[in-house]
Design a protein around this motif. Structure first.
Motif, short mmCIF file in Angstrom:
data_model
loop_
_atom_site.label_atom_id
_atom_site.label_comp_id
_atom_site.label_asym_id
_atom_site.label_seq_id
_atom_site.Cartn_x
_atom_site.Cartn_y
_atom_site.Cartn_z
N LYS A 57 -8.24 2.86 4.25
CA LYS A 57 -8.29 3.82 3.15
C LYS A 57 -9.46 4.78 3.37
O LYS A 57 -10.55 4.36 3.75
CB LYS A 57 -8.50 3.06 1.84
N LYS A 58 -9.18 6.04 3.13
CA LYS A 58 -10.27 7.03 3.16
C LYS A 58 -10.89 7.05 1.78
O LYS A 58 -10.20 7.35 0.81
CB LYS A 58 -9.73 8.40 3.54
N THR A 59 -12.16 6.70 1.67
CA THR A 59 -12.76 6.55 0.34
C THR A 59 -13.54 7.78 -0.12
O THR A 59 -13.82 7.93 -1.29
CB THR A 59 -13.70 5.33 0.29
N TYR A 97 -4.41 -1.24 7.72
CA TYR A 97 -4.39 -0.31 6.60
C TYR A 97 -5.81 0.15 6.31
O TYR A 97 -6.66 -0.66 5.94
CB TYR A 97 -3.75 -0.96 5.37
N LEU A 144 -8.44 -2.11 4.39
CA LEU A 144 -7.79 -2.85 3.31
C LEU A 144 -7.19 -4.15 3.82
O LEU A 144 -7.37 -5.20 3.22
CB LEU A 144 -6.69 -1.99 2.68
N TYR A 179 0.83 -1.20 0.00
CA TYR A 179 0.00 0.00 0.00
C TYR A 179 0.86 1.24 0.00
O TYR A 179 1.90 1.31 0.65
CB TYR A 179 -0.93 0.02 1.22
N THR A 197 1.09 4.11 1.55
CA THR A 197 0.51 4.75 2.72
C THR A 197 0.91 6.23 2.79
O THR A 197 2.05 6.60 2.57
CB THR A 197 0.95 4.06 4.03
N GLY A 229 -8.90 8.77 -0.89
CA GLY A 229 -7.93 7.98 -1.65
C GLY A 229 -6.66 7.70 -0.86
O GLY A 229 -5.92 6.78 -1.19
N ASN A 230 -6.44 8.47 0.21
CA ASN A 230 -5.25 8.26 1.05
C ASN A 230 -5.39 6.98 1.88
O ASN A 230 -6.49 6.57 2.21
CB ASN A 230 -5.06 9.43 2.03
N VAL A 231 -4.24 6.38 2.19
CA VAL A 231 -4.24 5.18 3.03
C VAL A 231 -3.48 5.47 4.33
O VAL A 231 -2.37 6.00 4.32
CB VAL A 231 -3.58 3.99 2.30
#
Lengths: 81, 196
Positions: free
Chosen positions: A78-80, A76, A64, A5, A7, A35-37
């Motif tokens: 993710k901001k979706t 992990y 994730l 990832y 990150t 989109g950031n992890v």
């Protein structure tokens, strides 16, 4: 350790227990872009179940992966949106 | 002109009517979608109301842990503190909450011993040490993160007066001037209601 990832940020909550890993994960996610992890590194064994529950019940985040090893629990998220 | 393909002209007439109807339908669909979205928004916002009535060291934790966690889920959270629960919000008293050694079957000592002077203080010290070693947050930290994450910590006005506290005695950000009716109103609107 940081895996496939890409990150954006790592949150270190080692040594902290419930509810702090969740509360701080939420705060860290709020500071990120879609989109950031976020990589969350915890020592709290309850964080596996708690992060799952939190990610399930919270809009705009996707869990994730969770990696367990050597008393370290890495998540992990993710901001979706 | 009259020899134009009659089928085409009939189709044209039909599609003109259709276009008007279609436009009306589109508008109606948009209207319904907007009102559905508004309804969805209302449903998405979960709400929890906790009534905190206990002020011992151990009982201060559950409402604050649940409140800060629910806030992390994006819920609207209200904690109504009444009677001894009010001490959790009292800046000075919250630093000095005690664990009761008497009548606590989980204590590794008989009640006759637990009732001796200084036993509550000792039990509290032991618990504080454990909490520290375990990396569990302090009560003050939990109050801070709760307020930061938008939890509404409310201090029952009747209890403030009963205990002869001053509104300035509480942490900044604590809501005062509220009573049972406010709590009931929040409980009625909540998905989750807890009495601790």
């Amino acid at each position: 350790m940081s895996s496939e990832y890409d990150t954006t940020e790592t949150l270190d909550v080692k040594g902290q227990s419930c509810p702090m890993p969740i509360v701080k994960t939420k705060q860290a996610i709020d500071g990120l872009e879609a989109g950031n992890v976020l990589e969350v590194v915890a020592t709290d064994s309850g964080s596996i179940s708690d992060i799952q529950g939190w990610a399930d019940g919270t809009d705009g985040v996707e869990l994730l992966e969770q990696v367990e090893g050597d008393d370290l629990y890495t998540h992990y998220v993710k901001k979706t949106e | 002109m009259s020899t134009d393909n009659p089928t085409t002209s009939v189709d044209d007439a039909d599609s003109e009517v259709d276009a008007a109807e279609l436009q009306a339908l589109r508008e109606r669909v948009e209207e319904l979608e907007a009102s559905m979205a508004a309804v969805d928004d209302g449903d998405d916002q979960q709400k929890m109301t906790i009534v905190a009535t206990q002020g011992s060291f151990d009982m201060a934790y559950p409402p604050l842990i649940l409140a800060s966690t629910a806030a992390a889920f994006g819920w609207e959270v209200i904690v109504f503190h009444t009677f001894w629960g009010l001490d959790i919000l009292h800046e000075e008293k919250s630093q000095d909450l005690k664990l009761s050694a008497v009548g606590n079957p989980n204590m590794p000592m008989p009640n006759a011993l637990a009732a001796l002077p200084g036993m509550d203080a000792m039990a509290t010290k032991m618990m504080q040490k454990k909490i520290d070693e375990n990396g569990t947050a302090t009560i003050e930290e939990l109050i801070d993160v709760s307020l930061e994450s938008g939890v509404d910590l409310q201090a029952c006005q009747m209890t403030i007066e009963l205990m002869e506290y001053d509104e300035d005695d509480f942490y900044d950000g604590v809501t005062t001037g509220v009573g049972a009716a406010t709590a009931i109103q929040h409980m009625a609107e909540s998905d989750v209601q807890l009495l601790v």
